[in-house]
Write an enzyme that holds these catalytic residues in place. Structure first.
Site, short mmCIF file in Angstrom:
data_model
loop_
_atom_site.label_atom_id
_atom_site.label_comp_id
_atom_site.label_asym_id
_atom_site.label_seq_id
_atom_site.Cartn_x
_atom_site.Cartn_y
_atom_site.Cartn_z
N GLY A 333 13.83 -10.47 9.78
CA GLY A 333 13.36 -9.25 10.44
C GLY A 333 13.51 -9.34 11.95
O GLY A 333 13.28 -10.39 12.55
N ARG A 466 -3.80 19.08 -11.74
CA ARG A 466 -2.76 19.50 -12.68
C ARG A 466 -3.36 19.72 -14.05
O ARG A 466 -3.98 18.82 -14.62
CB ARG A 466 -1.67 18.42 -12.74
CG ARG A 466 -0.57 18.70 -13.75
CD ARG A 466 0.32 19.86 -13.30
NE ARG A 466 1.59 19.85 -13.97
CZ ARG A 466 1.84 20.46 -15.13
NH1 ARG A 466 0.88 21.14 -15.74
NH2 ARG A 466 3.04 20.40 -15.66
N GLU A 571 7.30 -13.70 1.86
CA GLU A 571 6.18 -14.62 2.04
C GLU A 571 6.03 -15.52 0.81
O GLU A 571 4.92 -15.96 0.48
CB GLU A 571 4.88 -13.87 2.33
CG GLU A 571 4.81 -13.26 3.71
CD GLU A 571 4.83 -14.30 4.82
OE1 GLU A 571 4.26 -15.40 4.63
OE2 GLU A 571 5.40 -14.03 5.88
#
Length: 790
Positions: A333, A466, A571
């Site tokens: 990154g 809904r 990670e």
């Protein structure tokens, strides 16, 4: 009477029915239109009509001819039948359309112009009702097939006001993290934090950089740094990081790379001179940087990375070099565009001797952004998600850095080229160094839970608005359906449990000492794996629970699902992390071990676990009393039993495989067992911490609701592994069935407070972003009940 039937071919052949035959016209049409009646069933209907003595002989003959399986009506005959029923029913009162029998009698009444009905006797009415019952037709569907408007639906009951406070749920979840979480929520609710639509990749990356700089300007990036570079609030930094997951996740990751990985590595692996030289620029984002650990050829195996940092005595520094394609740093990154320096993990070589992996800070670009000599960068390109982060590949061609570039908290090289470390063992030194970076896993676990909570808030709100398929002719919220509750409410309960557990983990991490470091590292690995898998699976469930609307990009779940996908592998790959957890449970330390050490420890753990396993009581295994099953004592005991038994059994398997085998082969042979043990351990920890947190809540409606949430989490997790508990003899089949029934009951009991539970996540409407989740959004109108047909 003249009807449209007289105008169809069959009408000319069979004649026109009398008024008394009209109540059976809908039956004639639906008997053929349904298409499911066998010839024998048609004969039964013909027989019943033949015995209807209240009808004239001519009407009985006419009706029976229409039901002759040897002479079915043509399509135009059926259309004429439907038109006749529709025309005669036009204007009929609503109560006449409340049943098919009532509709039929209304047809006769309207055609007979007040004459006495042939169906007035109880015997006749009962026969008519029985004919319709034997057809087994659904009234709304039948009326729709006949093109007859159904009666007006009764008004939908108002959504019951919740008996609990969403704000109190939020207080329960936030706890001591509340100030930082609230600050970030208020910040991200601002319009300037909405990701602009239709950005190019280049513009998106610049927008993400700008948002990250805004966070730095507010002092949020420096929260975890010690004075004088920041307030030293590590717990606050993690709370900020995890809460950023309600916004653009590229901003979250950019923030984590800059301040957590790049800044955290300098802070935790470096010493005072590194802090003074680098942390101010890192905190302000004047010095954007990278965390260059992962290599193409080694992935999670950091110990064996190939990049070399070789001591150069002539120049008094190190030469950092990428020896081959598999050694290039991958998915780094900030590397593709913005990073000016990087923490590079490399094999340290001094005087021809390797000392294992160490970290050095290596410049990548000058102040103008131009690459420095010997540094090569390639853009990783478009990704499944997180395209606002400029991931890249790094290669080094004999790049020289001064001696001070070595982050020297755990090892140093003198000006004379002498290597020294306070930790003599290379293996222990490596794991100590890596262990200082466990905060990344703690942070990712929390942010994954936050992303899942956002998806669940959208899906539950949508499920409440809904409407579809209900009793009679009224559609109901889809969350009223048990199958929909089963999809979402156990996941809501799991989000509560994980939020509590990650908060507890953060506290443990902030207070971590050398004595409990190994335990905290294993907990961080396990919760990171468990939470990120939950987020990935849970967001997929949320997408499906919202149907096509969940697939619409504007409703946010698709972006969440894409952006969090990589959480399961960065990670630390989840499968690797779970094996680390299992090894910690088995041996009490995480380093790779040799054959004899494994053998001794496996035998020890097997003996210890065997003494802890209580004999399973035959009465208890069959106990189905709800008070027993809903109690935290039973639930936690079940989790502990599974973990202890898996510990003992995997240790026995290891011990049996150690004779004549090396450690790797033995572990590889039981790898699936190790993963199962790790998951059982993490689940037990989460259940224990959640139960303790709920126990501390003051009595009241919120406590009662949270106790149900706790039981739904625990029982749904036990239900998910019922096969294991049945095989182990811990539960008998009746108890397994009772657990399933209780999960259903808990879903129903929590349905009235579902909105309050997800509102307890305290995510602002502006951050939900999904039109289907915002009740007052003009583009959605899911709250109005609609009839099924008509």
């Amino acid at each position: 009477m003249t009807t449209p039937l007289a105008r169809c071919p069959r009408g000319r052949t069979l004649g026109t029915p009398g008024p008394a035959a009209l109540p059976l016209l809908p039956l004639l049409y639906l008997a053929w239109a349904d298409g499911d009646l066998e010839p024998g069933e048609l004969e039964v209907l013909r027989d019943r009509i033949g015995r209807a003595t209240w009808l004239s002989k001519a009407d009985r003959t006419w009706l029976r001819r229409w039901l002759d399986p040897a002479d079915p009506p043509a399509p135009e005959d059926l259309l004429a039948l439907r038109r006749t029923v529709r025309d005669l029913a036009a204007g009929a009162p609503g109560e006449a359309r409340g049943s098919l029998s009532a509709l039929g009698l209304e047809l006769e009444l309207r055609a007979a112009e007040g004459q006495r009905s042939a169906w007035t006797t109880p015997e006749a009415r009962a026969a008519l009702d029985q004919l319709w019952a034997e057809l087994g037709l659904d009234l709304p569907a039948a009326l729709a097939e006949l093109e007859v408007a159904p009666p007006a639906p009764p008004p939908a009951p108002p959504e019951p006001a919740p008996s609990v406070s969403a704000a109190r749920f939020a207080d329960f979840l936030d706890g001591e993290r509340a100030p930082h979480r609230r600050r970030v929520r208020e910040l991200l609710a601002g319009a300037e934090w909405r990701t602009p639509p239709d950005l190019s990749q280049a513009d998106y990356r610049e927008w993400v950089l700008g948002r990250t700089r805004a966070l730095a300007d507010l002092g949020l990036g420096a929260l975890g740094f010690p004075a004088p570079y920041g307030p030293g609030d590590l717990g606050g930094f993690i709370s900020v990081f995890e809460t950023l997951a309600i916004g653009d996740l590229s901003v979250l990751v950019k923030f984590g790379v800059q301040f957590g990985l790049w800044g955290g590595s300098v802070y935790r692996l470096g010493t005072a001179h590194h802090h003074a030289a680098l942390l101010p620029g890192i905190a302000s984002l004047e010095l954007p940087g990278c965390f260059a650990m992962t290599e193409l050829g080694h992935g999670s195996n950091v110990r064996d990375v190939e990049t070399v940092a070789r001591w150069d005595p002539a120049r008094g520094g190190f030469v950092v070099h990428t020896p081959g394609p598999s050694a290039r740093k991958e998915w780094i990154g900030n590397a593709a565009l913005h990073g000016r320096m990087a923490t590079v993990f490399a094999q340290l070589e001094v005087g021809g001797e390797r000392h294992g992996v160490h970290a050095l800070v290596v410049p990548l670009r000058d102040a103008a952004g131009a690459l420095l000599p010997g540094v090569a960068v390639a853009d990783s390109g478009a990704k499944v998600g997180l395209n606002g982060v400029d991931n890249g590949q790094l290669r080094f061609d004999h790049v020289f850095v001064p001696r001070e570039a070595l982050l020297d908290r755990f090892a140093s090289v003198s000006a004379e080229g002498a290597y020294a470390s306070p930790i003599a063992s290379p293996g222990r030194r490596f794991f100590t160094m890596i262990g200082t970076l466990v905060g990344g896993r703690v942070s990712v676990a929390g942010s994954a839970v936050t992303a899942a909570k956002k998806g669940l808030a959208i899906a539950v709100r949508y499920g409440l608005g809904r409407r579809q398929f209900g009793p009679g002719q009224v559609e109901v919220p889809i969350l009223d359906h048990l199958a929909h509750q089963r999809k979402l409410l156990p996941a809501v309960a799991t989000a509560y449990a994980l939020d509590v557990a990650t908060g507890w983990l953060t506290r443990r991490y902030v207070a971590m000492t050398d004595a409990d470091a190994r335990e905290v590292e294993a907990l961080a690995a396990g919760l990171k794996a468990w939470a990120t898998r939950f987020a990935a699976d849970g967001l997929q469930v949320c997408r499906e629970a919202c149907g096509g609307e969940g697939y619409r990009w504007a409703n946010a779940i698709g972006a969440l699902r894409a952006d969090t996908d990589v959480f399961t592998t960065f990670e630390g790959d989840n499968t690797v992390l779970l094996q680390l957890v299992a090894k910690d449970v088995l041996t009490g330390f995480r380093s790779q071990f040799g054959r004899q050490r494994v053998l001794r420890l496996a035998g020890y753990v097997a003996r210890r676990a065997a003494t802890e396993l209580a004999e399973v009581n035959p009465v208890t295994t069959r106990l189905t009393d709800p008070d027993h099953l809903l109690g935290a004592d039973f639930q936690l005991a079940a989790f502990r039993y599974r973990e202890a038994r898996l510990t003992a059994s995997v240790a026995r398997r290891l011990r049996g495989r150690m004779e004549g085998a090396d450690g790797f082969a033995a572990l590889n042979a039981v790898q699936d067992h190790l993963v199962a043990l790790a998951l059982a351990h993490v689940e037990s920890v989460v259940a224990q911490r959640f139960a303790e947190a709920v126990e501390a809540v003051p009595a009241g409606p919120e406590r009662e609701a949270l106790d149900r949430v706790r039981s739904l989490f625990a029982l749904s997790r036990l239900e998910a592994d019922l096969r294991w508990f049945l095989e182990a003899g811990y539960v008998a089949p009746p108890k397994a069935r009772a657990i399933r029934a209780l999960v259903n009951r808990l879903c129903a009991e929590l349905r009235p407070v579902a909105r309050a539970l997800v509102d307890g996540f305290a995510i602002p409407d502006a951050c939900l972003e999904a039109p289907i989740a915002v009740a007052n959004d003009a583009s959605t109108n899911f709250a109005t009940p609609r009839p099924v047909a008509g």
